[in-house]
Design a protein around this motif. Structure first.
Motif, PDB file in Angstrom:
ATOM      1  N   HIS A  77       0.819  -1.221   0.000  1.00  0.00           N
ATOM      2  CA  HIS A  77       0.000   0.000   0.000  1.00  0.00           C
ATOM      3  C   HIS A  77       0.851   1.269   0.000  1.00  0.00           C
ATOM      4  O   HIS A  77       0.321   2.365   0.110  1.00  0.00           O
ATOM      5  CB  HIS A  77      -0.909   0.010   1.225  1.00  0.00           C
ATOM      6  CG  HIS A  77      -0.166   0.259   2.502  1.00  0.00           C
ATOM      7  ND1 HIS A  77       0.582  -0.704   3.117  1.00  0.00           N
ATOM      8  CD2 HIS A  77      -0.030   1.376   3.245  1.00  0.00           C
ATOM      9  CE1 HIS A  77       1.146  -0.190   4.209  1.00  0.00           C
ATOM     10  NE2 HIS A  77       0.789   1.065   4.301  1.00  0.00           N
ATOM     11  N   LEU A  78       2.165   1.139  -0.133  1.00  0.00           N
ATOM     12  CA  LEU A  78       3.042   2.297  -0.020  1.00  0.00           C
ATOM     13  C   LEU A  78       3.740   2.610  -1.347  1.00  0.00           C
ATOM     14  O   LEU A  78       4.414   1.757  -1.933  1.00  0.00           O
ATOM     15  CB  LEU A  78       4.092   2.038   1.064  1.00  0.00           C
ATOM     16  CG  LEU A  78       4.807   3.260   1.605  1.00  0.00           C
ATOM     17  CD1 LEU A  78       3.829   4.207   2.305  1.00  0.00           C
ATOM     18  CD2 LEU A  78       5.884   2.823   2.588  1.00  0.00           C
ATOM     19  N   THR A 129       6.739   9.486   0.494  1.00  0.00           N
ATOM     20  CA  THR A 129       5.893   8.300   0.400  1.00  0.00           C
ATOM     21  C   THR A 129       4.429   8.708   0.422  1.00  0.00           C
ATOM     22  O   THR A 129       4.061   9.748   0.985  1.00  0.00           O
ATOM     23  CB  THR A 129       6.164   7.299   1.543  1.00  0.00           C
ATOM     24  OG1 THR A 129       5.924   7.935   2.794  1.00  0.00           O
ATOM     25  CG2 THR A 129       7.580   6.764   1.481  1.00  0.00           C
ATOM     26  N   LYS A 131       0.518   6.774   0.910  1.00  0.00           N
ATOM     27  CA  LYS A 131      -0.275   5.576   1.182  1.00  0.00           C
ATOM     28  C   LYS A 131      -1.301   5.439   0.073  1.00  0.00           C
ATOM     29  O   LYS A 131      -1.947   6.410  -0.312  1.00  0.00           O
ATOM     30  CB  LYS A 131      -0.952   5.679   2.542  1.00  0.00           C
ATOM     31  CG  LYS A 131       0.033   5.693   3.679  1.00  0.00           C
ATOM     32  CD  LYS A 131      -0.656   5.902   4.998  1.00  0.00           C
ATOM     33  CE  LYS A 131       0.394   6.039   6.096  1.00  0.00           C
ATOM     34  NZ  LYS A 131      -0.184   6.493   7.347  1.00  0.00           N
ATOM     35  N   THR A 132      -1.451   4.208  -0.442  1.00  0.00           N
ATOM     36  CA  THR A 132      -2.410   3.946  -1.509  1.00  0.00           C
ATOM     37  C   THR A 132      -3.417   2.908  -1.039  1.00  0.00           C
ATOM     38  O   THR A 132      -3.187   2.215  -0.051  1.00  0.00           O
ATOM     39  CB  THR A 132      -1.708   3.420  -2.772  1.00  0.00           C
ATOM     40  OG1 THR A 132      -1.085   2.163  -2.462  1.00  0.00           O
ATOM     41  CG2 THR A 132      -0.672   4.396  -3.282  1.00  0.00           C
ATOM     42  N   ASP A 133      -4.495   2.789  -1.769  1.00  0.00           N
ATOM     43  CA  ASP A 133      -5.509   1.791  -1.469  1.00  0.00           C
ATOM     44  C   ASP A 133      -5.191   0.547  -2.285  1.00  0.00           C
ATOM     45  O   ASP A 133      -5.587   0.440  -3.444  1.00  0.00           O
ATOM     46  CB  ASP A 133      -6.900   2.323  -1.797  1.00  0.00           C
ATOM     47  CG  ASP A 133      -8.004   1.347  -1.430  1.00  0.00           C
ATOM     48  OD1 ASP A 133      -7.688   0.250  -0.905  1.00  0.00           O
ATOM     49  OD2 ASP A 133      -9.170   1.674  -1.667  1.00  0.00           O
ATOM     50  N   ASP A 137       2.718  11.630   2.578  1.00  0.00           N
ATOM     51  CA  ASP A 137       2.522  11.106   3.929  1.00  0.00           C
ATOM     52  C   ASP A 137       3.818  11.110   4.734  1.00  0.00           C
ATOM     53  O   ASP A 137       3.787  11.063   5.956  1.00  0.00           O
ATOM     54  CB  ASP A 137       1.944   9.687   3.854  1.00  0.00           C
ATOM     55  CG  ASP A 137       0.537   9.704   3.274  1.00  0.00           C
ATOM     56  OD1 ASP A 137      -0.292  10.488   3.772  1.00  0.00           O
ATOM     57  OD2 ASP A 137       0.273   8.963   2.317  1.00  0.00           O
ATOM     58  N   ARG A 166       6.543   5.000  -3.100  1.00  0.00           N
ATOM     59  CA  ARG A 166       7.714   5.815  -2.745  1.00  0.00           C
ATOM     60  C   ARG A 166       8.269   6.455  -4.007  1.00  0.00           C
ATOM     61  O   ARG A 166       8.516   5.771  -4.999  1.00  0.00           O
ATOM     62  CB  ARG A 166       8.787   4.951  -2.089  1.00  0.00           C
ATOM     63  CG  ARG A 166       9.989   5.732  -1.601  1.00  0.00           C
ATOM     64  CD  ARG A 166      10.953   4.766  -0.888  1.00  0.00           C
ATOM     65  NE  ARG A 166      11.979   5.449  -0.150  1.00  0.00           N
ATOM     66  CZ  ARG A 166      13.224   5.641  -0.582  1.00  0.00           C
ATOM     67  NH1 ARG A 166      13.586   5.197  -1.778  1.00  0.00           N
ATOM     68  NH2 ARG A 166      14.106   6.264   0.170  1.00  0.00           N
TER      69      ARG A 166
END
Length: 145
Positions: A79-80, A132, A134-136, A116, A82
């Protein structure tokens, strides 16, 4: 018989070097857009592109000495997401936010506010400035999208 779609891998990575030219900032932004579109990771595309633009501009103006390049790396791990920009310059990344009346110096501040997390990794030669997001991951791995 219909073949089910192959889910996107939880780990993706792309890297590209850019020359120390003004046109390279737009090329870095286009590189980021293409990678994220290919991965189906577009929920924060505008924020990531703006951060790519700001970090590439900093590398161009302050990090990459004449005749050298800077490198943009995108990594999607679970979910990350970068985004990292590495240069070979000896100038450290600015630590303090700009003053209210400053005409420049807002790039890292914007990147810190849009992402984030933001950090700087110093190397024997140069540094990497990274952010970075955060993604779904559920949306990335679903057959619909």
């Amino acid at each position: 018989m219909e073949v089910p779609p192959v889910p996107l891998s939880r780990h993706q990575s792309r890297q590209r070097r850019f020359p120390r030219t003004r046109a390279s900032v737009g090329a870095a932004r286009a590189f980021v857009q293409q990678a994220l579109t290919d991965w189906g990771c577009v929920e924060r595309l505008d924020d990531v592109k703006l951060c790519a633009s700001e970090l590439a501009t900093n590398a161009l103006l302050h990090g990459a000495p004449p005749g050298r390049q800077y490198c943009v790396t995108l990594t999607l791990d679970g979910h990350l997401l970068r985004l990292a920009v590495r240069d070979t310059g000896d100038r450290p990344a600015p630590a303090a936010p700009p003053t209210e009346d400053a005409c420049s110096g807002r790039g890292l501040y914007l990147a810190r506010e849009l992402s984030d997390d933001l950090g700087v990794t110093e190397h024997a030669v140069g540094k990497t400035v990274w952010v970075t997001f955060k993604t779904d991951v559920r949306a990335l791995l679903s057959p619909d999208g």
